[in-house]
Design a protein around this motif. Structure first.
Motif, PDB file in Angstrom:
ATOM      1  N   ASN A 295      81.696 104.602 -25.799  1.00  0.00           N
ATOM      2  CA  ASN A 295      82.052 104.523 -24.386  1.00  0.00           C
ATOM      3  C   ASN A 295      81.050 103.630 -23.663  1.00  0.00           C
ATOM      4  O   ASN A 295      79.839 103.811 -23.808  1.00  0.00           O
ATOM      5  CB  ASN A 295      82.035 105.912 -23.737  1.00  0.00           C
ATOM      6  CG  ASN A 295      83.110 106.803 -24.285  1.00  0.00           C
ATOM      7  OD1 ASN A 295      84.237 106.385 -24.491  1.00  0.00           O
ATOM      8  ND2 ASN A 295      82.761 108.058 -24.536  1.00  0.00           N
TER       9      ASN A 295
ATOM     10  N   LYS B 172      80.368 101.959 -19.731  1.00  0.00           N
ATOM     11  CA  LYS B 172      80.729 101.906 -18.311  1.00  0.00           C
ATOM     12  C   LYS B 172      80.133 100.642 -17.706  1.00  0.00           C
ATOM     13  O   LYS B 172      78.984 100.304 -17.969  1.00  0.00           O
ATOM     14  CB  LYS B 172      80.178 103.113 -17.564  1.00  0.00           C
ATOM     15  CG  LYS B 172      80.782 104.422 -17.985  1.00  0.00           C
ATOM     16  CD  LYS B 172      80.135 105.557 -17.222  1.00  0.00           C
ATOM     17  CE  LYS B 172      80.652 106.887 -17.725  1.00  0.00           C
ATOM     18  NZ  LYS B 172      79.925 107.996 -17.090  1.00  0.00           N
TER      19      LYS B 172
ATOM     20  N   LEU C 176      81.307 102.469  -9.976  1.00  0.00           N
ATOM     21  CA  LEU C 176      81.945 102.317 -11.285  1.00  0.00           C
ATOM     22  C   LEU C 176      83.112 101.350 -11.160  1.00  0.00           C
ATOM     23  O   LEU C 176      84.023 101.564 -10.363  1.00  0.00           O
ATOM     24  CB  LEU C 176      82.435 103.667 -11.806  1.00  0.00           C
ATOM     25  CG  LEU C 176      83.176 103.644 -13.138  1.00  0.00           C
ATOM     26  CD1 LEU C 176      82.258 103.207 -14.271  1.00  0.00           C
ATOM     27  CD2 LEU C 176      83.768 105.025 -13.429  1.00  0.00           C
TER      28      LEU C 176
ATOM     29  N   ASN D 290      84.616  99.891 -14.223  1.00  0.00           N
ATOM     30  CA  ASN D 290      85.449  99.931 -15.420  1.00  0.00           C
ATOM     31  C   ASN D 290      84.766 100.811 -16.459  1.00  0.00           C
ATOM     32  O   ASN D 290      83.541 100.909 -16.484  1.00  0.00           O
ATOM     33  CB  ASN D 290      85.628  98.514 -15.967  1.00  0.00           C
ATOM     34  CG  ASN D 290      86.811  98.369 -16.896  1.00  0.00           C
ATOM     35  OD1 ASN D 290      87.215  99.304 -17.570  1.00  0.00           O
ATOM     36  ND2 ASN D 290      87.370  97.172 -16.932  1.00  0.00           N
ATOM     37  N   ALA D 291      85.551 101.425 -17.318  1.00  0.00           N
ATOM     38  CA  ALA D 291      85.037 102.184 -18.460  1.00  0.00           C
ATOM     39  C   ALA D 291      85.959 101.901 -19.635  1.00  0.00           C
ATOM     40  O   ALA D 291      87.178 101.998 -19.504  1.00  0.00           O
ATOM     41  CB  ALA D 291      84.989 103.669 -18.147  1.00  0.00           C
ATOM     42  N   GLN D 292      85.360 101.510 -20.756  1.00  0.00           N
ATOM     43  CA  GLN D 292      86.133 101.186 -21.955  1.00  0.00           C
ATOM     44  C   GLN D 292      85.395 101.678 -23.188  1.00  0.00           C
ATOM     45  O   GLN D 292      84.229 102.067 -23.109  1.00  0.00           O
ATOM     46  CB  GLN D 292      86.331  99.675 -22.077  1.00  0.00           C
ATOM     47  CG  GLN D 292      87.117  99.059 -20.950  1.00  0.00           C
ATOM     48  CD  GLN D 292      87.423  97.596 -21.221  1.00  0.00           C
ATOM     49  OE1 GLN D 292      87.799  97.213 -22.329  1.00  0.00           O
ATOM     50  NE2 GLN D 292      87.252  96.772 -20.188  1.00  0.00           N
ATOM     51  N   LYS D 293      86.071 101.620 -24.331  1.00  0.00           N
ATOM     52  CA  LYS D 293      85.459 101.915 -25.627  1.00  0.00           C
ATOM     53  C   LYS D 293      85.378 100.621 -26.420  1.00  0.00           C
ATOM     54  O   LYS D 293      86.279  99.783 -26.337  1.00  0.00           O
ATOM     55  CB  LYS D 293      86.293 102.915 -26.427  1.00  0.00           C
ATOM     56  CG  LYS D 293      86.205 104.325 -25.942  1.00  0.00           C
ATOM     57  CD  LYS D 293      86.994 105.229 -26.882  1.00  0.00           C
ATOM     58  CE  LYS D 293      86.954 106.645 -26.423  1.00  0.00           C
ATOM     59  NZ  LYS D 293      85.878 107.413 -27.016  1.00  0.00           N
TER      60      LYS D 293
ATOM     61  N   GLU E 240      77.113 104.809 -23.996  1.00  0.00           N
ATOM     62  CA  GLU E 240      76.921 106.232 -24.292  1.00  0.00           C
ATOM     63  C   GLU E 240      76.718 106.405 -25.796  1.00  0.00           C
ATOM     64  O   GLU E 240      77.673 106.504 -26.563  1.00  0.00           O
ATOM     65  CB  GLU E 240      78.104 107.031 -23.773  1.00  0.00           C
ATOM     66  CG  GLU E 240      78.240 106.938 -22.262  1.00  0.00           C
ATOM     67  CD  GLU E 240      79.439 107.672 -21.699  1.00  0.00           C
ATOM     68  OE1 GLU E 240      80.190 108.322 -22.468  1.00  0.00           O
ATOM     69  OE2 GLU E 240      79.632 107.592 -20.475  1.00  0.00           O
TER      70      GLU E 240
ATOM     71  N   TYR F 148      71.692 107.462 -23.853  1.00  0.00           N
ATOM     72  CA  TYR F 148      72.490 106.296 -23.495  1.00  0.00           C
ATOM     73  C   TYR F 148      71.552 105.109 -23.350  1.00  0.00           C
ATOM     74  O   TYR F 148      70.338 105.261 -23.241  1.00  0.00           O
ATOM     75  CB  TYR F 148      73.293 106.512 -22.207  1.00  0.00           C
ATOM     76  CG  TYR F 148      72.442 106.842 -20.997  1.00  0.00           C
ATOM     77  CD1 TYR F 148      71.930 105.821 -20.193  1.00  0.00           C
ATOM     78  CD2 TYR F 148      72.148 108.153 -20.657  1.00  0.00           C
ATOM     79  CE1 TYR F 148      71.141 106.111 -19.091  1.00  0.00           C
ATOM     80  CE2 TYR F 148      71.366 108.445 -19.560  1.00  0.00           C
ATOM     81  CZ  TYR F 148      70.862 107.426 -18.779  1.00  0.00           C
ATOM     82  OH  TYR F 148      70.088 107.707 -17.701  1.00  0.00           O
TER      83      TYR F 148
END
Length: 143
Positions: free
Chosen positions: A50, A52, A64, A66-69, A97, A113
């Motif tokens: 993860n 961010k 915030l 965007n959040a992606q994997k 993370e 993190y």
């Protein structure tokens, strides 16, 4: 054995830098920011981490965006889409993370993190990769 591990980690870092530059070049016209994670303890990309993306507002607080994997190659290539008339100048941070990533491997890590702060100015492409192990990390401005 220890020397072989050190040689493998160094070689993995060189490969990651080469692959990162090649991959980032493909999306530079569409997106202004990309990232990549190489796990130097295994010499492989770090998938399913993860990440961010946050931007510092004028008040000093963080927003915030965007959040992606990370994908199977440890990459995220599509942060901050290039759009006509939209400027992305400012201070940003990527938060990786790492605890869940290492926990899935049955490992503990010292850093829960990794947070990387950086500035974006103009319309250049920015690539912010990290190399990672359970007890250390490093970053640099990629191309």
């Amino acid at each position: 054995m220890k020397n072989n591990l050190l040689k493998a980690a160094a070689f993995g870092s060189v490969l990651a830098m080469t692959a990162t530059a090649t991959h980032a070049a493909g999306d530079q016209d569409k997106y202004q920011l990309s990232s990549h994670i190489l796990d130097i303890s295994t010499g492989k990309p770090a998938p399913n981490v993860n990440v961010k993306l946050m931007m510092q507002e004028k008040t000093g607080s963080w927003k915030l965006l965007n959040a992606q994997k990370t994908d199977n190659n440890g990459r995220i290539g599509n942060f901050l889409p290039n759009q006509d008339g939209v400027e992305h100048d400012g201070t940003y941070k990527l938060i990786f993370e790492t605890t869940p990533y290492f926990r899935n491997q049955g490992l503990e890590s010292f850093y829960p993190y990794v947070e990387v702060n950086f500035n974006i100015e103009g319309d250049n492409h920015y690539h912010v990769p990290i190399t990672l192990s359970p007890y250390g990390y490093s970053t640099y401005r990629g191309s």
